[in-house]
Design a protein around this motif. Structure first.
Motif: not given
Length: 228
Positions: A172-175, A87-95, A164-167
């Motif tokens: 989901e990741a930020i929640t 989850r944290r690795a994905r969050l890094l990608e999201v940010y 919009a594509a990334a939203e």
């Protein structure tokens, strides 16, 4: 057939499949329908399903066995730690995505914002602040709406399409971050600084406030990952 919104398809397919996995629509070890069946059911092309499955497999939710099919991954014995790390690795990608989009959007918005736009942005920020401490999904709705309004003010249609594509993935990741991570920094001041920079038309300050907001979260996530 699922009803998808207008815009890029893969993030929506990924979100749909992720929701099904989370809700137990398929159980661990169960084989998913094949690409053709899923594509027909959802109403998209096989390539979109294939890419969504690849992303979910990368996150450890699916197990793609070539020649056998795609299966719901069995939770590993040390599931909480592994899932937390993923989850944290994905969050890094999201940010990383957020920084690429929102820093430039803030710069352009400060240059192009009109006085009559400020009230709408301020109202969005007030709603975000009111929902601090509320149910995470509700707060994230308000937070992303505030940031979307700034991307809209950039006047760049492509930036808005990308946001919009990334939203769905961002939401989901930020929640999940607000549900599971402790002691996240309060970035309210950075949001207020961003609004102030927009009102003054100060592009450099708008960029600085956006970077401050995003880097504060990224720093916490990196520290958590390194201490995992």
């Amino acid at each position: 057939m699922a009803v998808l919104k207008h815009g890029p398809v893969v993030p929506q397919v990924e979100s749909l499949l992720r929701d099904r996995l989370r809700d137990g629509y398929w159980t661990p070890g169960e084989r998913l329908p094949n690409e053709v069946q899923l594509a027909a059911e959802i109403g998209v092309g096989r390539s979109s399903v294939r890419e969504a499955v690849r992303l979910l497999a990368r996150d450890g939710l699916l197990d793609v066995r070539h020649g056998s099919g795609t299966f719901v991954a069995e939770p590993p014995p040390d599931s909480p730690g592994v899932h937390r790390l993923l989850r944290r690795a994905r969050l890094l990608e999201v940010y990383e995505v957020r920084r690429a989009l929102e820093v430039e959007a803030a710069r352009l918005a400060a240059q192009r914002v009109r006085p009559e736009d400020i009230g709408r942005v301020r109202a969005g920020l007030c709603k975000r602040q009111e929902l601090l401490g509320a149910e995470p999904a509700e707060f994230v709705d308000a937070d992303l709406a505030f940031h979307r309004s700034i991307v809209e003010l950039s006047g760049n249609a492509l930036l808005l399409d990308l946001f919009a594509a990334a939203e769905p993935v961002l939401h989901e990741a930020i929640t999940e971050m607000f549900r599971h991570e402790r002691e996240l920094p309060d970035v309210s001041d950075a949001h207020a600084d961003l609004l102030d920079a927009l009102e003054r038309g100060d592009a450099d300050a708008a960029v600085a406030a956006t970077v401050t907001h995003l880097e504060a979260i990224v720093s916490e996530i990196r520290t958590a990952v390194s201490g995992q």
